[in-house]
Enzyme design. Sequence first.
Site, PDB file in Angstrom:
ATOM      1  N   PHE A 128       0.851  -1.190   0.000  1.00 12.02           N
ATOM      2  CA  PHE A 128       0.000   0.000   0.000  1.00 12.02           C
ATOM      3  C   PHE A 128       0.881   1.233   0.000  1.00 12.02           C
ATOM      4  O   PHE A 128       1.764   1.369   0.851  1.00 12.02           O
ATOM      5  CB  PHE A 128      -0.937   0.031   1.210  1.00 12.02           C
ATOM      6  CG  PHE A 128      -1.826   1.254   1.189  1.00 12.02           C
ATOM      7  CD1 PHE A 128      -2.954   1.298   0.387  1.00 12.02           C
ATOM      8  CD2 PHE A 128      -1.498   2.375   1.935  1.00 12.02           C
ATOM      9  CE1 PHE A 128      -3.753   2.442   0.329  1.00 12.02           C
ATOM     10  CE2 PHE A 128      -2.294   3.521   1.883  1.00 12.02           C
ATOM     11  CZ  PHE A 128      -3.420   3.555   1.076  1.00 12.02           C
ATOM     12  N   ASP A 214       9.199   2.750   1.822  1.00 16.26           N
ATOM     13  CA  ASP A 214       7.998   3.414   2.322  1.00 16.26           C
ATOM     14  C   ASP A 214       7.850   3.055   3.800  1.00 16.26           C
ATOM     15  O   ASP A 214       7.378   1.976   4.147  1.00 16.26           O
ATOM     16  CB  ASP A 214       6.783   2.961   1.509  1.00 16.26           C
ATOM     17  CG  ASP A 214       5.481   3.590   2.006  1.00 16.26           C
ATOM     18  OD1 ASP A 214       5.478   4.167   3.114  1.00 16.26           O
ATOM     19  OD2 ASP A 214       4.470   3.472   1.295  1.00 16.26           O
ATOM     20  N   LYS A 243       2.738   9.665   8.613  1.00 12.76           N
ATOM     21  CA  LYS A 243       1.935   9.305   9.790  1.00 12.76           C
ATOM     22  C   LYS A 243       2.459   9.769  11.159  1.00 12.76           C
ATOM     23  O   LYS A 243       2.024  10.789  11.666  1.00 12.76           O
ATOM     24  CB  LYS A 243       1.697   7.795   9.790  1.00 12.76           C
ATOM     25  CG  LYS A 243       0.827   7.358   8.596  1.00 12.76           C
ATOM     26  CD  LYS A 243       0.161   6.036   8.804  1.00 12.76           C
ATOM     27  CE  LYS A 243      -0.969   5.807   7.823  1.00 12.76           C
ATOM     28  NZ  LYS A 243      -0.628   5.130   6.576  1.00 12.76           N
TER      29      LYS A 243
HETATM   30  C1  LIG Z   1      -0.864   5.417   5.200  1.00 13.55           C
HETATM   31  C2  LIG Z   1       0.162   4.957   4.241  1.00 13.55           C
HETATM   32  C3  LIG Z   1       0.389   5.641   3.032  1.00 13.55           C
HETATM   33  C4  LIG Z   1      -0.454   6.824   2.591  1.00 13.55           C
HETATM   34  O1  LIG Z   1      -0.376   7.884   3.466  1.00 13.55           O
HETATM   35  P1  LIG Z   1      -1.477   9.069   3.387  1.00 13.55           P
HETATM   36  O2  LIG Z   1      -1.002  10.059   4.398  1.00 13.55           O
HETATM   37  O3  LIG Z   1      -2.809   8.453   3.718  1.00 13.55           O
HETATM   38  O4  LIG Z   1      -1.454   9.591   1.997  1.00 13.55           O
HETATM   39  C5  LIG Z   1       1.405   5.181   2.203  1.00 13.55           C
HETATM   40  N1  LIG Z   1       2.158   4.115   2.535  1.00 13.55           N
HETATM   41  C6  LIG Z   1       1.970   3.447   3.695  1.00 13.55           C
HETATM   42  C7  LIG Z   1       2.865   2.287   4.023  1.00 13.55           C
HETATM   43  C8  LIG Z   1       0.966   3.826   4.567  1.00 13.55           C
HETATM   44  O5  LIG Z   1       0.775   3.133   5.696  1.00 13.55           O
END
Ligand SMILES: *Cc1c(COP(=O)(O)O)cnc(C)c1O
Length: 398
Positions: A128, A214, A243
């Site tokens: 994701f 990521d 986050k």
């Molecule tokens: C939450 C998340 C995203 C996206 O972040 P947003 O602030 O919602 O755009 C991307 N990669 C990972 C691994 C995530 O947990």
Amino acid sequence: MADALQNTYNRLPVAFVRGQGAWLWDTEGRRYLDALSGIAVCGLGHSHPKIASAIADQAHTLIHTSNLYRIPLQEKLARRLCALSGMDQAFFCNSGAEANEAAIKLARLHGHRRGIERPKIIVMEGSFHGRTLATLTATGNARIQRGFEPLVDGFVRVPFGDSTAVADYRNDPDVAAILVEPITGEGGIRIPPDGYLRDLRALATENDWLLMLDEIQAGIGRTGEWFAYQHEEMLPDVLSLAKGLGNGMPIGASLVAGRAVDLFTPGSHGTTFGGNPLACRAALAVLDVMQAEGLREEAARQGAQLLRLLAERLGDRPEVVQIRGRGLMLGIELDRPAAELVRAALDQGLLLNVTAERVIRLLPPLIINDAQVTEIADTVSDIVADLINKEERQRISA
Ligand SMILES: *Cc1c(COP(=O)(O)O)cnc(C)c1O
């Protein structure tokens, strides 16, 4: 009513009005233990006094100027993050998806610099990376992509956790980068085999690919290291953060090192809000509190304790496929769909999440205490037992 909102979420019938530490209170005055932290955002818990006063003070001083001017708080935050991560430079934005957009643009620039006309990025199944067009294309989940075709060009997909599948691209001259989560979040808290990130590092170096991690969910202390790649003693070329960085203040960051430094030049990327004084002040306060209160170490300690308690209570059940975690990023995989456990937990006053259909996801705040860890383990084992017993009764009566 919510009918003036676009229909993007199936929301639970609860609204919180106040928070303190790991606790939230709803409109009826009922108290809940937060084992999700707004999806790995509020690592310092709710209403942390140091964060609240830093934000309030900065709001009274200066909220926003523009990236047309120097922003000393942004420069300071960049230095702090580079010192903690071993990276060289930062670009600040407002969300995780934006951090990954920056990474994808860097991969394209790196590819073009190498003379690749149509550069490709290797991404993973079950990943994701966000909801913008490029990041949902990078995401390994058809449900998130459906309806948004045509998707963005230039991505190829391999299984997560399998570095030999990545190595198979060694002879593809169009590959410019790898984008991977060190532990999948939405994809079910999957932890790759030891050495996976080091193997990807070696492949990326050998083939002049950018290794882009990521860590939007796993970063900022959650796994017991500042960044999850530090469990493997390697360094990426690009690192996406968001986050937990702002504890609820929207901020994202794209950090670069080595070959990814100086790919962007004035005019090639930008943002109106990104890295403004308010967001950077909040993030600096987060890092200060994390260090002053030893929260990275706490995440490691409480995570190990929670994993142990869950294993004690649920480990012998054949319906529990696996209990896994690193620090305070934990998943309990069942042999059956578990979505209804979100509501069952809510009814017991516990906030958690179910992802990848069968995985209970726990992302408690890093400030969680011993009693709260025990409460999470007790409630989770109760609702899992209830689910199994209920389905067993239904099977017998059918
Ligand atoms: C939450 C998340 C995203 C996206 O972040 P947003 O602030 O919602 O755009 C991307 N990669 C990972 C691994 C995530 O947990």
